[in-house]
Design a protein around this motif. Structure first.
Motif, mmCIF file in Angstrom:
data_model
loop_
_atom_site.group_PDB
_atom_site.id
_atom_site.type_symbol
_atom_site.label_atom_id
_atom_site.label_comp_id
_atom_site.label_asym_id
_atom_site.label_seq_id
_atom_site.Cartn_x
_atom_site.Cartn_y
_atom_site.Cartn_z
ATOM 1 N N VAL A 89 1.548 4.019 -2.772
ATOM 2 C CA VAL A 89 1.967 5.412 -2.726
ATOM 3 C C VAL A 89 3.380 5.495 -2.155
ATOM 4 C CG1 VAL A 89 0.908 5.824 -0.454
ATOM 5 C CG2 VAL A 89 1.284 7.731 -1.989
ATOM 6 N N GLU A 90 4.169 6.399 -2.742
ATOM 7 C CA GLU A 90 5.513 6.680 -2.246
ATOM 8 C C GLU A 90 5.428 7.884 -1.319
ATOM 9 O OE1 GLU A 90 9.876 8.170 -3.907
ATOM 10 O OE2 GLU A 90 8.255 7.780 -5.325
ATOM 11 N N LEU A 91 6.020 7.733 -0.134
ATOM 12 C CA LEU A 91 5.956 8.790 0.874
ATOM 13 C C LEU A 91 7.359 9.175 1.339
ATOM 14 C CD1 LEU A 91 3.263 7.051 3.123
ATOM 15 C CD2 LEU A 91 2.835 8.811 1.394
ATOM 16 N N GLU A 92 7.488 10.402 1.809
ATOM 17 C CA GLU A 92 8.670 10.851 2.539
ATOM 18 C C GLU A 92 8.169 11.469 3.827
ATOM 19 O OE1 GLU A 92 11.262 13.371 0.271
ATOM 20 O OE2 GLU A 92 11.589 11.828 -1.266
ATOM 21 N N ASP A 93 8.591 10.876 4.931
ATOM 22 C CA ASP A 93 8.163 11.340 6.253
ATOM 23 C C ASP A 93 6.639 11.414 6.353
ATOM 24 O OD1 ASP A 93 10.891 11.591 7.043
ATOM 25 O OD2 ASP A 93 10.971 13.521 5.997
ATOM 26 N N GLY A 94 5.976 10.421 5.761
ATOM 27 C CA GLY A 94 4.534 10.307 5.843
ATOM 28 C C GLY A 94 3.742 11.088 4.809
ATOM 29 N N ARG A 95 4.433 11.909 4.031
ATOM 30 C CA ARG A 95 3.743 12.756 3.044
ATOM 31 C C ARG A 95 3.963 12.226 1.630
ATOM 32 N NH1 ARG A 95 5.731 15.845 7.052
ATOM 33 N NH2 ARG A 95 4.340 17.367 7.994
ATOM 34 N N PRO A 96 2.913 12.218 0.811
ATOM 35 C CA PRO A 96 3.072 11.744 -0.571
ATOM 36 C C PRO A 96 4.109 12.574 -1.329
ATOM 37 C CG PRO A 96 0.754 11.917 -0.010
ATOM 38 C CD PRO A 96 1.520 12.557 1.133
ATOM 39 N N VAL A 97 4.885 11.887 -2.134
ATOM 40 C CA VAL A 97 5.901 12.529 -2.967
ATOM 41 C C VAL A 97 5.264 12.905 -4.299
ATOM 42 C CG1 VAL A 97 8.089 12.171 -4.175
ATOM 43 C CG2 VAL A 97 7.755 11.207 -1.893
ATOM 44 N N ALA A 98 5.426 14.163 -4.675
ATOM 45 C CA ALA A 98 4.919 14.602 -5.979
ATOM 46 C C ALA A 98 5.854 14.056 -7.045
ATOM 47 C CB ALA A 98 4.866 16.119 -6.035
ATOM 48 N N LEU B 165 -0.193 5.727 7.684
ATOM 49 C CA LEU B 165 -1.364 4.855 7.705
ATOM 50 C C LEU B 165 -2.538 5.493 6.960
ATOM 51 C CD1 LEU B 165 -2.917 2.372 8.504
ATOM 52 C CD2 LEU B 165 -3.202 3.363 10.807
ATOM 53 N N ARG B 166 -2.759 6.776 7.133
ATOM 54 C CA ARG B 166 -3.843 7.446 6.398
ATOM 55 C C ARG B 166 -3.612 7.378 4.891
ATOM 56 N NH1 ARG B 166 -3.423 11.509 10.692
ATOM 57 N NH2 ARG B 166 -5.113 11.086 12.162
ATOM 58 N N ALA B 167 -2.355 7.532 4.468
ATOM 59 C CA ALA B 167 -2.033 7.421 3.034
ATOM 60 C C ALA B 167 -2.330 6.013 2.531
ATOM 61 C CB ALA B 167 -0.573 7.787 2.785
ATOM 62 N N ALA B 168 -2.011 5.004 3.330
ATOM 63 C CA ALA B 168 -2.308 3.614 2.944
ATOM 64 C C ALA B 168 -3.814 3.379 2.882
ATOM 65 C CB ALA B 168 -1.658 2.649 3.936
ATOM 66 N N LEU B 169 -4.555 3.952 3.817
ATOM 67 C CA LEU B 169 -6.016 3.807 3.799
ATOM 68 C C LEU B 169 -6.609 4.514 2.582
ATOM 69 C CD1 LEU B 169 -6.775 4.262 7.603
ATOM 70 C CD2 LEU B 169 -6.824 2.123 6.279
ATOM 71 N N ASP B 170 -6.026 5.637 2.182
ATOM 72 C CA ASP B 170 -6.470 6.329 0.967
ATOM 73 C C ASP B 170 -6.283 5.433 -0.256
ATOM 74 O OD1 ASP B 170 -7.168 8.589 2.406
ATOM 75 O OD2 ASP B 170 -5.351 9.720 1.857
ATOM 76 N N VAL B 171 -5.164 4.693 -0.302
ATOM 77 C CA VAL B 171 -4.926 3.755 -1.402
ATOM 78 C C VAL B 171 -6.013 2.683 -1.414
ATOM 79 C CG1 VAL B 171 -3.368 1.930 -2.232
ATOM 80 C CG2 VAL B 171 -2.445 4.158 -1.573
ATOM 81 N N LEU B 172 -6.344 2.154 -0.243
ATOM 82 C CA LEU B 172 -7.407 1.147 -0.165
ATOM 83 C C LEU B 172 -8.742 1.719 -0.619
ATOM 84 C CD1 LEU B 172 -6.470 -0.575 3.199
ATOM 85 C CD2 LEU B 172 -6.524 -1.660 0.942
ATOM 86 N N ASP B 173 -9.047 2.936 -0.191
ATOM 87 C CA ASP B 173 -10.318 3.576 -0.562
ATOM 88 C C ASP B 173 -10.411 3.822 -2.062
ATOM 89 O OD1 ASP B 173 -11.048 3.616 2.114
ATOM 90 O OD2 ASP B 173 -10.605 5.747 2.399
ATOM 91 N N SER B 174 -9.294 4.238 -2.654
ATOM 92 C CA SER B 174 -9.311 4.602 -4.074
ATOM 93 C C SER B 174 -9.141 3.406 -5.005
ATOM 94 C CB SER B 174 -8.193 5.614 -4.358
ATOM 95 O OG SER B 174 -6.926 4.966 -4.325
ATOM 96 N N LEU C 26 0.814 -1.217 0.000
ATOM 97 C CA LEU C 26 0.000 0.000 0.000
ATOM 98 C C LEU C 26 0.849 1.269 0.000
ATOM 99 C CD1 LEU C 26 -2.621 -1.062 2.700
ATOM 100 C CD2 LEU C 26 -2.866 -1.153 0.195
ATOM 101 N N ALA C 27 1.958 1.223 0.734
ATOM 102 C CA ALA C 27 2.789 2.428 0.853
ATOM 103 C C ALA C 27 4.220 2.051 1.202
ATOM 104 C CB ALA C 27 2.232 3.354 1.935
#
Length: 164
Positions: free
Chosen positions: A154-163, A140-149, A79-80
């Protein structure tokens, strides 16, 4: 390059830690969190990847699930992945896998690893910030967003999605 030169080269490279965890949910979408006895705050079932023994992140997530909550469930899709920096340690490459939805029988079968864990709880998305450190809550919220969508990892840095 000789074997000694190569060993010296490898020994001089920067270090990174790796961790893997699994996101389990119940039928209401609440996330299974565990309470460690060795530090403040809650966590997902998971832990350090034992890379020195050749373990992969996916294998670590499975091993930690068996050890920590007593369920022999293989992780689902990635997921992330989070590049998580910390002030007093090397960065951690943290992998989160989908553990799926646990039914009542699976929830009743949970057996905590008493040497490391105090308790477990199912926590709603809106309450995650009360249980988890900021970086893990964002991951975890980013991973849940992946599940929802239904989208890809998703690739993250310090919990934030990487553009990208």
């Amino acid at each position: 390059m000789t074997t000694t030169d190569y060993a010296t080269y490898i020994a001089g490279l920067p270090r990174v830690l790796a961790a893997a965890a699994t996101v389990f949910r119940d039928a209401r979408g609440h996330v299974l969190l565990v309470e460690p006895n060795y530090r403040e705050g809650w966590a997902l079932p998971g832990g350090t990847v034992e890379s020195d023994t050749g373990e992969s992140p996916r294998q670590a997530a499975h091993r930690e699930t068996v050890e920590e909550i007593g369920l022999d469930l293989k992780p689902g899709r990635l997921l992330a992945i989070d590049w998580a920096r910390g002030p007093e340690r090397p960065p951690i490459a943290a992998y989160l896998y989908d553990g799926g939805v646990l039914d009542e029988a699976a929830l009743k079968a949970i057996r905590l690893q008493e040497a490391e864990l105090l308790s477990w709880e199912l926590v709603g998305r809106d309450d995650l910030g009360r249980y988890l450190r900021d970086g893990l809550a964002m991951r975890l919220r980013a991973a849940l967003d992946v599940l929802d969508s239904g989208g890809g990892a998703v690739e993250l840095e310090d919990g934030r999605p990487v553009a990208g």
